[in-house]
Design a protein around this motif. Sequence first.
Motif, PDB file in Angstrom:
ATOM      1  N   THR A 139       0.807  -1.227   0.000  1.00 31.81           N
ATOM      2  CA  THR A 139       0.000   0.000   0.000  1.00 31.81           C
ATOM      3  C   THR A 139       0.835   1.269   0.000  1.00 31.81           C
ATOM      4  O   THR A 139       0.364   2.308  -0.450  1.00 31.81           O
ATOM      5  CB  THR A 139      -0.977   0.029   1.197  1.00 31.81           C
ATOM      6  N   THR A 140       2.065   1.204   0.515  1.00 33.17           N
ATOM      7  CA  THR A 140       2.914   2.406   0.522  1.00 33.17           C
ATOM      8  C   THR A 140       3.969   2.356  -0.578  1.00 33.17           C
ATOM      9  O   THR A 140       4.650   3.348  -0.803  1.00 33.17           O
ATOM     10  CB  THR A 140       3.623   2.579   1.877  1.00 33.17           C
ATOM     11  N   ASN A 141       4.108   1.192  -1.205  1.00 33.45           N
ATOM     12  CA  ASN A 141       5.109   0.987  -2.254  1.00 33.45           C
ATOM     13  C   ASN A 141       6.516   1.320  -1.766  1.00 33.45           C
ATOM     14  O   ASN A 141       7.321   1.899  -2.482  1.00 33.45           O
ATOM     15  CB  ASN A 141       4.759   1.795  -3.510  1.00 33.45           C
ATOM     16  N   SER A 142       6.775   0.987  -0.504  1.00 32.12           N
ATOM     17  CA  SER A 142       8.076   1.274   0.083  1.00 32.12           C
ATOM     18  C   SER A 142       8.495   0.124   0.991  1.00 32.12           C
ATOM     19  O   SER A 142       7.686  -0.434   1.725  1.00 32.12           O
ATOM     20  CB  SER A 142       8.000   2.567   0.904  1.00 32.12           C
ATOM     21  N   THR A 143       9.772  -0.194   0.922  1.00 33.17           N
ATOM     22  CA  THR A 143      10.334  -1.195   1.830  1.00 33.17           C
ATOM     23  C   THR A 143      11.310  -0.541   2.810  1.00 33.17           C
ATOM     24  O   THR A 143      11.897  -1.225   3.636  1.00 33.17           O
ATOM     25  CB  THR A 143      11.076  -2.293   1.045  1.00 33.17           C
ATOM     26  N   ALA A 144      11.432   0.765   2.727  1.00 33.91           N
ATOM     27  CA  ALA A 144      12.448   1.474   3.511  1.00 33.91           C
ATOM     28  C   ALA A 144      12.132   1.537   5.001  1.00 33.91           C
ATOM     29  O   ALA A 144      13.016   1.414   5.828  1.00 33.91           O
ATOM     30  CB  ALA A 144      12.639   2.883   2.960  1.00 33.91           C
ATOM     31  N   ASN A 145      10.890   1.722   5.367  1.00 32.66           N
ATOM     32  CA  ASN A 145      10.571   1.965   6.774  1.00 32.66           C
ATOM     33  C   ASN A 145       9.348   1.166   7.224  1.00 32.66           C
ATOM     34  O   ASN A 145       8.470   1.687   7.896  1.00 32.66           O
ATOM     35  CB  ASN A 145      10.340   3.470   6.992  1.00 32.66           C
ATOM     36  N   THR A 146       9.292  -0.092   6.867  1.00 37.09           N
ATOM     37  CA  THR A 146       8.113  -0.880   7.233  1.00 37.09           C
ATOM     38  C   THR A 146       7.989  -1.037   8.746  1.00 37.09           C
ATOM     39  O   THR A 146       6.879  -1.041   9.275  1.00 37.09           O
ATOM     40  CB  THR A 146       8.123  -2.264   6.562  1.00 37.09           C
ATOM     41  N   ALA A 147       9.115  -1.136   9.444  1.00 36.95           N
ATOM     42  CA  ALA A 147       9.050  -1.268  10.907  1.00 36.95           C
ATOM     43  C   ALA A 147       8.437  -0.014  11.530  1.00 36.95           C
ATOM     44  O   ALA A 147       7.609  -0.102  12.444  1.00 36.95           O
ATOM     45  CB  ALA A 147      10.432  -1.536  11.491  1.00 36.95           C
ATOM     46  N   GLY A 175     -15.684   0.424  13.119  1.00 40.84           N
ATOM     47  CA  GLY A 175     -14.254   0.567  12.848  1.00 40.84           C
ATOM     48  C   GLY A 175     -13.575  -0.750  12.526  1.00 40.84           C
ATOM     49  O   GLY A 175     -12.730  -0.829  11.627  1.00 40.84           O
ATOM     50  N   VAL A 176     -13.948  -1.806  13.239  1.00 37.70           N
ATOM     51  CA  VAL A 176     -13.357  -3.128  12.979  1.00 37.70           C
ATOM     52  C   VAL A 176     -13.779  -3.621  11.598  1.00 37.70           C
ATOM     53  O   VAL A 176     -12.956  -4.158  10.844  1.00 37.70           O
ATOM     54  CB  VAL A 176     -13.734  -4.136  14.088  1.00 37.70           C
ATOM     55  N   LEU A 177     -15.048  -3.439  11.238  1.00 39.63           N
ATOM     56  CA  LEU A 177     -15.488  -3.835   9.894  1.00 39.63           C
ATOM     57  C   LEU A 177     -14.760  -3.038   8.811  1.00 39.63           C
ATOM     58  O   LEU A 177     -14.351  -3.602   7.788  1.00 39.63           O
ATOM     59  CB  LEU A 177     -17.002  -3.666   9.761  1.00 39.63           C
ATOM     60  N   LEU A 178     -14.590  -1.752   9.039  1.00 37.60           N
ATOM     61  CA  LEU A 178     -13.838  -0.935   8.077  1.00 37.60           C
ATOM     62  C   LEU A 178     -12.376  -1.374   8.005  1.00 37.60           C
ATOM     63  O   LEU A 178     -11.772  -1.357   6.923  1.00 37.60           O
ATOM     64  CB  LEU A 178     -13.938   0.546   8.439  1.00 37.60           C
ATOM     65  N   SER A 179     -11.811  -1.787   9.133  1.00 33.78           N
ATOM     66  CA  SER A 179     -10.424  -2.270   9.133  1.00 33.78           C
ATOM     67  C   SER A 179     -10.271  -3.472   8.219  1.00 33.78           C
ATOM     68  O   SER A 179      -9.252  -3.626   7.542  1.00 33.78           O
ATOM     69  CB  SER A 179      -9.986  -2.665  10.549  1.00 33.78           C
ATOM     70  N   SER A 180     -11.280  -4.328   8.189  1.00 29.49           N
ATOM     71  CA  SER A 180     -11.209  -5.521   7.338  1.00 29.49           C
ATOM     72  C   SER A 180     -11.117  -5.155   5.864  1.00 29.49           C
ATOM     73  O   SER A 180     -10.513  -5.884   5.080  1.00 29.49           O
ATOM     74  CB  SER A 180     -12.414  -6.435   7.574  1.00 29.49           C
ATOM     75  N   CYS A 181     -11.683  -4.023   5.490  1.00 28.99           N
ATOM     76  CA  CYS A 181     -11.684  -3.613   4.084  1.00 28.99           C
ATOM     77  C   CYS A 181     -10.278  -3.411   3.536  1.00 28.99           C
ATOM     78  O   CYS A 181     -10.037  -3.610   2.345  1.00 28.99           O
ATOM     79  CB  CYS A 181     -12.488  -2.334   3.907  1.00 28.99           C
ATOM     80  N   GLY A 182      -9.348  -3.011   4.404  1.00 30.99           N
ATOM     81  CA  GLY A 182      -7.972  -2.798   3.953  1.00 30.99           C
ATOM     82  C   GLY A 182      -7.353  -4.029   3.326  1.00 30.99           C
ATOM     83  O   GLY A 182      -6.482  -3.933   2.461  1.00 30.99           O
ATOM     84  N   ALA A 231      -3.920   5.373  -0.611  1.00 28.58           N
ATOM     85  CA  ALA A 231      -5.282   5.622  -0.129  1.00 28.58           C
ATOM     86  C   ALA A 231      -5.768   4.458   0.736  1.00 28.58           C
ATOM     87  O   ALA A 231      -6.461   4.668   1.738  1.00 28.58           O
ATOM     88  CB  ALA A 231      -6.231   5.852  -1.293  1.00 28.58           C
ATOM     89  N   THR A 232      -5.392   3.246   0.390  1.00 28.36           N
ATOM     90  CA  THR A 232      -5.775   2.074   1.189  1.00 28.36           C
ATOM     91  C   THR A 232      -5.088   2.114   2.548  1.00 28.36           C
ATOM     92  O   THR A 232      -5.712   1.833   3.573  1.00 28.36           O
ATOM     93  CB  THR A 232      -5.429   0.773   0.440  1.00 28.36           C
ATOM     94  N   PHE A 233      -3.821   2.470   2.567  1.00 28.31           N
ATOM     95  CA  PHE A 233      -3.094   2.572   3.839  1.00 28.31           C
ATOM     96  C   PHE A 233      -3.738   3.644   4.723  1.00 28.31           C
ATOM     97  O   PHE A 233      -3.977   3.423   5.906  1.00 28.31           O
ATOM     98  CB  PHE A 233      -1.619   2.887   3.588  1.00 28.31           C
ATOM     99  N   ALA A 234      -4.060   4.801   4.136  1.00 32.49           N
ATOM    100  CA  ALA A 234      -4.690   5.888   4.887  1.00 32.49           C
ATOM    101  C   ALA A 234      -6.077   5.467   5.381  1.00 32.49           C
ATOM    102  O   ALA A 234      -6.448   5.765   6.526  1.00 32.49           O
ATOM    103  CB  ALA A 234      -4.799   7.144   4.018  1.00 32.49           C
ATOM    104  N   PHE A 235      -6.832   4.759   4.549  1.00 30.78           N
ATOM    105  CA  PHE A 235      -8.150   4.266   4.950  1.00 30.78           C
ATOM    106  C   PHE A 235      -8.031   3.331   6.146  1.00 30.78           C
ATOM    107  O   PHE A 235      -8.781   3.442   7.112  1.00 30.78           O
ATOM    108  CB  PHE A 235      -8.816   3.542   3.768  1.00 30.78           C
ATOM    109  N   TYR A 236      -7.079   2.416   6.087  1.00 31.75           N
ATOM    110  CA  TYR A 236      -6.872   1.478   7.186  1.00 31.75           C
ATOM    111  C   TYR A 236      -6.493   2.238   8.466  1.00 31.75           C
ATOM    112  O   TYR A 236      -6.995   1.927   9.549  1.00 31.75           O
ATOM    113  CB  TYR A 236      -5.797   0.451   6.827  1.00 31.75           C
ATOM    114  N   CYS A 237      -5.636   3.237   8.338  1.00 33.17           N
ATOM    115  CA  CYS A 237      -5.246   4.037   9.506  1.00 33.17           C
ATOM    116  C   CYS A 237      -6.456   4.732  10.130  1.00 33.17           C
ATOM    117  O   CYS A 237      -6.612   4.737  11.359  1.00 33.17           O
ATOM    118  CB  CYS A 237      -4.198   5.085   9.112  1.00 33.17           C
TER     119      CYS A 237
END
Length: 189
Positions: A42-50, A95-102, A110-116
């Motif tokens: 979702t972020t297209n980055s491997t630099a700062n996944t932690a 919120g939990v149901l919306l979390s599942s959508c991610g 946008a998916t990462f932001a939606f999940y957040c």
Amino acid sequence: YWWRLKPRALAAVCALFKMLQFMDRGVQNGSPIEFDAFIIRTTNSTANTAGLFGALGSIYTVGTVIGCLGSALLLSRARAAHGIMSGGMMMWVVGVLLSSCGFWMPDGMATFAFYCMARLLVGVGGGIVSLAWPPYVEATSHASERSLSMTLIETGTALGAALGFVFSAQMSVVLGWGAAYIVLALGMA
């Protein structure tokens, strides 16, 4: 329907909520490999996944603080703890149901932001309930049953913390972490 229950039964529902709330916390932490992949896709980055993985947990906690403050404000204005608590539980379920959508949404920030935002909502709902259930038990339970009700509810917290990681790990392997959130929300619905 559950908000019409007698105090003893509502304490059991609250214990179930606390168990599911803490199982929900275990979904992300019990599936670090799957969430690492989610962050990368979702972020297209491997630099700062932690760092982003940690941020997801912090977003939930910020929501909890917001929910606690909102609950405290409403309680200080003599609002009924019962209504506050039921509103927080409903917010948590949504919120939990919306979390599942991610899990099923397309790749992209946008998916990462939606999940957040969904996790923030889950935290707000959980925070509201965390402050509203003690005054509700105090106001509705017979004096001889208050300690038992509070013990039952906190046992739900411990049980949820114990089950959350195992539940998440198994669900992530079998159906994916999105399904884990749906099962938790249905448990409260």
